[in-house]
Design an enzyme around this catalytic site. Structure first.
Site, short mmCIF file in Angstrom:
data_model
loop_
_atom_site.label_atom_id
_atom_site.label_comp_id
_atom_site.label_asym_id
_atom_site.label_seq_id
_atom_site.Cartn_x
_atom_site.Cartn_y
_atom_site.Cartn_z
N CYS A 79 -0.52 -51.88 69.30
CA CYS A 79 0.56 -52.77 68.84
C CYS A 79 0.60 -54.07 69.64
O CYS A 79 -0.25 -54.93 69.46
CB CYS A 79 1.90 -52.01 68.85
N HIS A 181 0.40 -46.98 65.64
CA HIS A 181 0.64 -46.21 66.87
C HIS A 181 0.01 -44.84 66.76
O HIS A 181 0.61 -43.94 66.15
CB HIS A 181 2.15 -46.05 67.08
N GLU A 183 -0.15 -42.60 68.92
CA GLU A 183 0.69 -41.61 69.62
C GLU A 183 1.89 -41.17 68.78
O GLU A 183 2.58 -40.23 69.13
CB GLU A 183 1.15 -42.18 70.97
N ASP A 224 22.38 -34.03 63.83
CA ASP A 224 23.65 -34.45 64.45
C ASP A 224 23.89 -33.51 65.62
O ASP A 224 23.98 -32.30 65.43
CB ASP A 224 24.80 -34.32 63.45
N ASP A 379 28.51 -46.00 58.66
CA ASP A 379 29.27 -44.85 58.17
C ASP A 379 30.34 -45.34 57.20
O ASP A 379 31.53 -45.41 57.54
CB ASP A 379 29.95 -44.12 59.34
O1 1PR Z 1 29.10 -44.80 66.76
O2 1PR Z 1 27.13 -45.69 67.94
O3 1PR Z 1 28.44 -43.82 68.91
O4 1PR Z 1 27.03 -43.49 66.92
C1 1PR Z 1 27.46 -42.24 66.50
C2 1PR Z 1 26.53 -41.77 65.43
O5 1PR Z 1 26.91 -40.45 65.07
C3 1PR Z 1 26.58 -42.61 64.17
O6 1PR Z 1 25.27 -42.86 63.74
C4 1PR Z 1 27.30 -41.75 63.15
O7 1PR Z 1 26.71 -41.86 61.88
C5 1PR Z 1 27.07 -40.36 63.68
N1 1PR Z 1 28.22 -39.46 63.45
C6 1PR Z 1 29.40 -39.54 64.07
N2 1PR Z 1 30.19 -38.53 63.64
C7 1PR Z 1 29.50 -37.83 62.74
C8 1PR Z 1 29.96 -36.66 62.02
O8 1PR Z 1 29.27 -36.12 61.15
N3 1PR Z 1 31.15 -36.20 62.33
N4 1PR Z 1 27.28 -37.99 61.83
C9 1PR Z 1 28.25 -38.42 62.62
C10 1PR Z 1 26.76 -38.71 60.89
C11 1PR Z 1 25.64 -38.45 59.01
C12 1PR Z 1 24.22 -38.35 58.76
C13 1PR Z 1 23.91 -37.00 58.17
C14 1PR Z 1 23.65 -37.37 56.76
C15 1PR Z 1 22.89 -36.37 55.99
N5 1PR Z 1 25.97 -37.87 60.22
O9 1PR Z 1 23.43 -38.73 59.75
O10 1PR Z 1 22.90 -36.48 58.89
O11 1PR Z 1 24.89 -37.64 56.11
O12 1PR Z 1 23.62 -35.22 55.83
P1 1PR Z 1 23.40 -34.30 54.58
O13 1PR Z 1 21.94 -34.38 54.21
O14 1PR Z 1 23.74 -32.93 55.06
O15 1PR Z 1 24.31 -34.79 53.50
P2 1PR Z 1 27.99 -44.49 67.67
#
Ligand code: 1PR
Length: 523
Positions: A79, A181, A183, A224, A379
């Protein structure tokens, strides 16, 4: 012994891990003499050309590096380690490169998303030691906005198509360098590294020689992560962001184990979201760093980490910048970082002040590590309105009417994992984040999260039309057909899912088998 030139930006841990997985030891360059005395030198890098050349100059590495390159000893650039070999880059006007080869580094000027992120193929132009045991139709991981333009055609080892044909690797005597990349390119990439470490006697042309490579749509597994009530770090999953069932945090497995499983199943990328990062301080979150370190030991696809990346002042009054937090994540094995809540606050500040501050985490991290390393995780949730005139936000007409029959909605940005809605819409957020230097959007959707209803096509279309950086569609995947739908009906580059993978309702291979022949994917 392999010597590795780490100029301090980007994820070198993954290169070290990949080399160590092949049984080799790695020595990191700490002074110019280490470069000259190296037997084999690898110069990897994700990052920005300007900061890379400045660091090489500050540390007096430029002359030793030039001496090494003419010494005839093996060199592998990755890269930025490829781009550095040329005379100059459009990314840093006025700052010369090493100039070992005539030519420059140019930004993609195309009608497609830039950066070029993802798995693409190689059109092989000459035999090489690097190709032993390759079939020739493998895909490799790229993440860059700039590519080299050598004056000497005979340097070109491979080209790749993205909008047009660009040079994706070069070779001249002892010097080989790739834009992709190895790796981060799974088994095929490890093979390329192995060939560099233990070169065959002769150069090889693989059996399949492609004329026109194609970028694959990426399938991403998302984990998550948070501590459960017992204090263990677990992978959890929410329904519309509510991760508790009967008051208890759902526990769907251990982060490192799940990441390994998805790598083996063919995930093109893995994302960890530290979902309570907004209230914890990531630099003190040793278990999360540990997850990254352990995962990157033997998971050779890109890793993104998000959660809590922002400026922070600790109890003793010491302030840490978002850049410092991100740097620690990169050092622990992340390839990209993702910013959620702080991106919303940064954009609000931008709108209030009428422009860039120059000091936001988005700007600082992209300046040092390059735009491609900065993902913005949005979000959003739908707010229905009777008429577009009701609000000042970007409103879309929807085919899914609201509870009172409303035919319009806007997508409200939220912070702290959806806990707090803000007076800002997701389209404006995405646009401004692109201006500030973000390289990719991770587009979640609270309404769809965990519902198995499919991706919110209207949201994805609206965001995709508003920006030119790549978008990851996220939230709502319930079956393989949903992945086809999102790739067929939108221009999105990748699709992410969590629940269906964790619960083994659908595997990544199920998704890829279904898409094969319909959508370009990596086998
Ligand atoms: O705000 O910079 O501290 O980052 C926190 C991160 O954590 C953010 O990216 C936010 O999206 C994520 N987050 C915070 N709370 C939740 C929660 O679920 N309570 N999760 C959360 C977000 C959403 C997706 C999930 C998809 C697919 N999760 O990443 O994986 O919706 O899910 P599915 O296929 O089951 O429908 P910061």
């Amino acid at each position: 012994m392999i010597t590795l030139l780490d100029y301090g930006a980007g994820n070198v841990r993954s290169v070290i891990n990949a080399i160590e997985s092949l049984g080799e030891r790695v020595k990191i360059v700490t002074r110019g003499e280490d470069i000259i005395s190296a037997e084999k030198l690898i110069f990897p890098g994700v990052g920005a050309f300007g900061s890379m050349m400045s660091v090489l100059m500050e540390r007096n590495y430029v002359l030793p590096l030039k001496d090494y390159l003419v010494s005839g000893k093996p060199y592998l650039g990755i890269c930025i380690g490829l781009q550095a070999l040329f005379e100059y880059s459009e990314e840093a006007p006025g700052l010369p490169g090493l100039g070992v080869f005539k030519g420059s580094v140019k930004r993609f000027k195309i009608n497609l998303s830039v950066p070029h992120i993802g798995w693409n193929g190689l059109n092989i132009k000459q035999p090489s030691i690097l190709f032993k045991q390759l079939k020739g139709n493998e895909k490799f991981y790229f993440v860059h906005s700039y590519h080299v333009v050598p004056e000497d055609e005979s340097l070109v080892l491979t080209t790749t198509n993205y909008g047009y044909e660009f040079v994706s690797s070069i070779q001249k005597h002892n010097i080989t360098a790739t834009q992709f990349h190895p790796e981060k390119s799974g088994v095929s990439g490890i093979l390329v590294l192995k060939n560099f470490l233990n070169p065959p006697d002769e150069s090889v042309t693989p059996p399949v020689v492609s004329q026109e490579s194609r970028l694959a749509k990426r399938i991403i597994a998302c984990l998550d992560v948070r501590s459960n009530d017992q204090g263990d770090l677990v992978v959890t999953k929410g329904d519309q962001y509510d991760v508790r069932e009967k008051g208890i945090v759902r526990n769907l497995g251990k982060p490192v184990n799940l990441a390994r499983r998805y790598y083996k199943e063919g995930a093109d990328e893995i994302t960890f979201l530290n979902i309570t990062g907004f209230r914890d301080f990531p630099l003190k979150d040793i278990p999360m760093m540990d997850v990254l370190k352990k995962t990157s030991k033997n998971v050779f696809v890109p890793l993104t980490i998000g959660g809590g990346i922002r400026d922070y002042t600790d109890k003793e009054g010491r302030t840490y910048t978002g850049l410092e937090v991100a740097s620690e994540y990169f050092r622990s094995g992340a390839d990209k970082i993702s910013i959620g809540s702080d991106a919303v606050l940064i954009v609000e500040d931008y709108l209030k002040k009428g422009g860039k501050s120059g000091q936001s985490a988005i700007e600082e991290i992209s300046r040092v590590y390059g735009n491609q390393a900065v993902v913005i995780s949005i979000d959003p949730k739908r707010i229905y309105v009777q008429s577009p005139k009701e609000v000042e936000h970007t409103v879309i007409e929807t085919s899914i009417p609201g509870p009172k029959g409303e035919r319009y909605c806007w997508y409200q940005c939220t912070i702290m994992g959806g806990r707090e809605g803000r007076d800002l819409d997701a389209i404006t957020l995405a646009r401004i984040c692109e201006t500030l230097g973000a390289g990719e959007i991770l587009l979640n959707c609270i309404d769809r999260d965990g519902t198995h209803m499919g991706f919110d096509i209207e949201l994805i279309t609206a965001i995709k039309e508003a920006i030119s950086i790549p978008v990851i569609a996220s939230s709502g995947a319930g079956c393989v057909e949903h992945f086809y739908e999102v790739f067929n009906r939108t221009q999105v580059e990748s699709a992410l899912a969590a629940g269906i993978f964790h619960r083994k309702e659908v595997s990544i291979s199920n998704v890829k088998n279904f898409l094969k022949g319909k959508v370009e994917i990596r086998d």
